[in-house]
Write an enzyme that holds these catalytic residues in place. Sequence first.
Site, PDB file in Angstrom:
ATOM      1  N   ASP A 151      33.359  70.680  28.046  1.00  0.00           N
ATOM      2  CA  ASP A 151      31.908  70.752  28.267  1.00  0.00           C
ATOM      3  C   ASP A 151      31.481  70.177  29.614  1.00  0.00           C
ATOM      4  O   ASP A 151      30.385  69.643  29.761  1.00  0.00           O
ATOM      5  CB  ASP A 151      31.137  70.023  27.133  1.00  0.00           C
ATOM      6  CG  ASP A 151      31.461  70.621  25.780  1.00  0.00           C
ATOM      7  OD1 ASP A 151      31.688  71.841  25.705  1.00  0.00           O
ATOM      8  OD2 ASP A 151      31.487  69.857  24.795  1.00  0.00           O
TER       9      ASP A 151
ATOM     10  N   HIS B 294      30.895  78.100  26.510  1.00  0.00           N
ATOM     11  CA  HIS B 294      30.609  78.027  27.942  1.00  0.00           C
ATOM     12  C   HIS B 294      29.214  78.577  28.207  1.00  0.00           C
ATOM     13  O   HIS B 294      28.935  79.735  27.910  1.00  0.00           O
ATOM     14  CB  HIS B 294      31.663  78.815  28.737  1.00  0.00           C
ATOM     15  CG  HIS B 294      33.038  78.226  28.630  1.00  0.00           C
ATOM     16  ND1 HIS B 294      34.139  78.748  29.253  1.00  0.00           N
ATOM     17  CD2 HIS B 294      33.489  77.118  27.959  1.00  0.00           C
ATOM     18  CE1 HIS B 294      35.205  78.006  28.980  1.00  0.00           C
ATOM     19  NE2 HIS B 294      34.827  77.020  28.188  1.00  0.00           N
TER      20      HIS B 294
HETATM   21  P1  GDP Z   1      31.574  74.147  29.470  1.00  0.00           P
HETATM   22  O1  GDP Z   1      32.099  74.202  28.108  1.00  0.00           O
HETATM   23  O2  GDP Z   1      32.415  73.352  30.400  1.00  0.00           O
HETATM   24  O3  GDP Z   1      31.265  75.512  30.040  1.00  0.00           O
HETATM   25  O4  GDP Z   1      30.180  73.376  29.382  1.00  0.00           O
HETATM   26  P2  GDP Z   1      29.025  73.647  28.287  1.00  0.00           P
HETATM   27  O5  GDP Z   1      28.339  74.908  28.645  1.00  0.00           O
HETATM   28  O6  GDP Z   1      29.550  73.513  26.906  1.00  0.00           O
HETATM   29  O7  GDP Z   1      28.118  72.375  28.513  1.00  0.00           O
HETATM   30  C1  GDP Z   1      27.492  72.130  29.724  1.00  0.00           C
HETATM   31  C2  GDP Z   1      25.965  72.073  29.485  1.00  0.00           C
HETATM   32  O8  GDP Z   1      25.331  71.533  30.622  1.00  0.00           O
HETATM   33  C3  GDP Z   1      25.326  73.438  29.302  1.00  0.00           C
HETATM   34  O9  GDP Z   1      24.214  73.307  28.466  1.00  0.00           O
HETATM   35  C4  GDP Z   1      24.908  73.799  30.732  1.00  0.00           C
HETATM   36  O10 GDP Z   1      23.836  74.732  30.767  1.00  0.00           O
HETATM   37  C5  GDP Z   1      24.473  72.476  31.243  1.00  0.00           C
HETATM   38  N1  GDP Z   1      24.648  72.212  32.678  1.00  0.00           N
HETATM   39  C6  GDP Z   1      25.619  72.663  33.521  1.00  0.00           C
HETATM   40  N2  GDP Z   1      25.486  72.077  34.725  1.00  0.00           N
HETATM   41  C7  GDP Z   1      24.424  71.249  34.643  1.00  0.00           C
HETATM   42  C8  GDP Z   1      23.808  70.320  35.572  1.00  0.00           C
HETATM   43  O11 GDP Z   1      24.217  70.153  36.703  1.00  0.00           O
HETATM   44  N3  GDP Z   1      22.736  69.624  35.095  1.00  0.00           N
HETATM   45  C9  GDP Z   1      22.255  69.770  33.840  1.00  0.00           C
HETATM   46  N4  GDP Z   1      21.192  69.037  33.479  1.00  0.00           N
HETATM   47  N5  GDP Z   1      22.815  70.608  32.943  1.00  0.00           N
HETATM   48  C10 GDP Z   1      23.892  71.326  33.339  1.00  0.00           C
HETATM   49  P1  IMO Z   2      34.774  73.920  26.068  1.00  0.00           P
HETATM   50  O1  IMO Z   2      35.611  75.070  26.565  1.00  0.00           O
HETATM   51  C1  IMO Z   2      34.574  70.110  23.939  1.00  0.00           C
HETATM   52  C2  IMO Z   2      37.622  69.388  20.874  1.00  0.00           C
HETATM   53  C3  IMO Z   2      37.070  69.319  19.457  1.00  0.00           C
HETATM   54  C4  IMO Z   2      38.069  68.359  18.837  1.00  0.00           C
HETATM   55  C5  IMO Z   2      39.380  68.766  19.504  1.00  0.00           C
HETATM   56  C6  IMO Z   2      40.230  69.717  18.675  1.00  0.00           C
HETATM   57  O2  IMO Z   2      33.417  74.322  25.637  1.00  0.00           O
HETATM   58  O3  IMO Z   2      34.778  72.789  27.023  1.00  0.00           O
HETATM   59  P2  IMO Z   2      39.988  72.281  18.018  1.00  0.00           P
HETATM   60  O4  IMO Z   2      38.910  73.013  17.256  1.00  0.00           O
HETATM   61  O5  IMO Z   2      40.207  72.834  19.392  1.00  0.00           O
HETATM   62  O6  IMO Z   2      41.263  72.147  17.265  1.00  0.00           O
HETATM   63  O7  IMO Z   2      39.425  70.783  18.197  1.00  0.00           O
HETATM   64  O8  IMO Z   2      39.024  69.393  20.724  1.00  0.00           O
HETATM   65  N1  IMO Z   2      37.249  70.620  21.620  1.00  0.00           N
HETATM   66  C7  IMO Z   2      36.285  70.673  22.539  1.00  0.00           C
HETATM   67  N2  IMO Z   2      35.414  69.734  22.962  1.00  0.00           N
HETATM   68  N3  IMO Z   2      34.569  71.319  24.517  1.00  0.00           N
HETATM   69  C8  IMO Z   2      35.444  72.269  24.115  1.00  0.00           C
HETATM   70  O9  IMO Z   2      35.542  73.473  24.708  1.00  0.00           O
HETATM   71  C9  IMO Z   2      36.347  71.972  23.078  1.00  0.00           C
HETATM   72  N4  IMO Z   2      37.322  72.659  22.455  1.00  0.00           N
HETATM   73  C10 IMO Z   2      37.876  71.819  21.578  1.00  0.00           C
HETATM   74  O10 IMO Z   2      35.756  68.810  19.438  1.00  0.00           O
HETATM   75  O11 IMO Z   2      37.784  67.047  19.232  1.00  0.00           O
HETATM   76 MG    MG Z   3      31.504  73.811  26.128  1.00  0.00          MG
END
Ligand code: GDP
Ligand code: IMO
Ligand code: MG
Length: 447
Positions: free
Chosen positions: A22, A50
Amino acid sequence: MSENHSETHPVCSAVVGLQWGDEGKGKVVDLLAATHDVVARYNGGANAGHSVVVQGQRFSLHLIPSGILYPSKLAVIGNGVVLDPDKLGQELDGLRARGVDTSGLIVSDRAHVVMPYHKAEDAAREDSLKSAREEAQAGSVSEIGTTRRGIGPAYAEKVQRAGAVRVGDLLRPESLKEKIGVAVATRRTSGLKLDPATLDEAKLLEWAIGAGELIRPMVQDTAYLLNNLVRAGKRILFESANGTLLDVDHGTYPFVTGSSCAIAGIGTGTGVPVQRVGRVVGVMKAYSTRVGAGPLPTELAGPGEAGAIGDRIRNRGREFGTTTGRPRRVGWLDLVAVRYSVMVNGITSIALTMLDVLAGMETVRVCTGYRVGGKVTDRFLPDAVSLGRAEPVYENLPGFADEIGAARIRRELPDRARAYVEFIESRVGVPVEIVSVGPDREQTITS
Ligand code: GDP
Ligand code: IMO
Ligand code: MG
């Protein structure tokens, strides 16, 4: 003899998370996809979430590469991904309903299928670990806190082999029946309490044949496809799921996911040799988060001031899971962990996200070492028991008061925000190429 340029010079890039997932990989992939021809996923499955925000419109992608939002690009799901056909169908429907052209999606015939019993097994194992923890009351027994998407059981089946179903098998009903038979028989004797509906062979076969029909038009040998594209000079962007500290080998084992999230997974997960990747962009937040169980040395939790700071970051950063909606655990930036992830991935530049979330704090703390058994070390400890014993050693930096979401060049950042970025660069030894100051595509600083 003329030299084939693309054979000798890396033309591909990778985006990989440097923390516990994340980090904002979706946003960074979306930015970099503009200068690539193909976006390919190589690991994980629908445990990923994502987010990409384009002109205020938010998209959450789980299985489909974030490059799908560009109509002219190919989006490839590589063989290292574990694919849940139901989730894929839902995601395709959701994107099409919003007018996204999904015709560029290609799926590897060798990707493993997440079967309904994998999801049931994931939940059953987690429930049984949770009960064991509650009964033991202390000790290291704990559920992993998985997404319950069947990821671990699907990868385990892949390694056990006999009952594993790959996308190619979905198109061959004879071998499919046999494999499902083996998988069901194994589970009947496993002792795990699974919903009997997930072990009904006739229903499973019907479901799997239906899944095959959905995926059939997208199926290809993606190892040949991607390597031929590289040879033709096309640029591939590899999109990692999860995070380096969740990598099954290099993460905080056993609190990890089932796949190789670090860039070494590109070779096994797509068939493209990793030496084709010249640019490796590591995505990191300006602080730390983690979902699920496992050590987070800099965690800001509890009833006191630390917990209040954690809550503030969680709320400002909207730190609630994209996939499960769970509140994310929050902590100060851990540079020991980031430096380790930079090392194991060979990171060439950093994308720093969420800097805007830290605005309004008087002091910002950064962990630059761990104290373990009275000694200070700058080494990460990729093992849950050892890391659980590490106490963070902090350096305090002055915070910045002003909101920064409107900054578009580094010079527009307040001095103290700029100093924070420079501190990271100097301690990690890699340039910060992108600073993200908000979720939107435009809220990005590249110069
Ligand atoms: P990923 O799994 O690595 O793609 O990340 P996620 O999408 O799960 O979580 C990142 C969150 O932060 C999402 O809600 C994005 O829209 C948000 N986000 C990304 N970059 C920024 C930033 O620079 N500032 C803020 N406030 N939010 C961001
Ligand atoms: P993105 O791509 C955050 C974490 C789960 C748990 C551990 C194992 O959005 O960054 P699983 O279901 O994969 O066996 O869970 O890994 N986990 C993540 N945490 N972002 C993710 O993906 C994750 N994918 C798995 O929360 O702790
Ligand atoms: Mg994510």
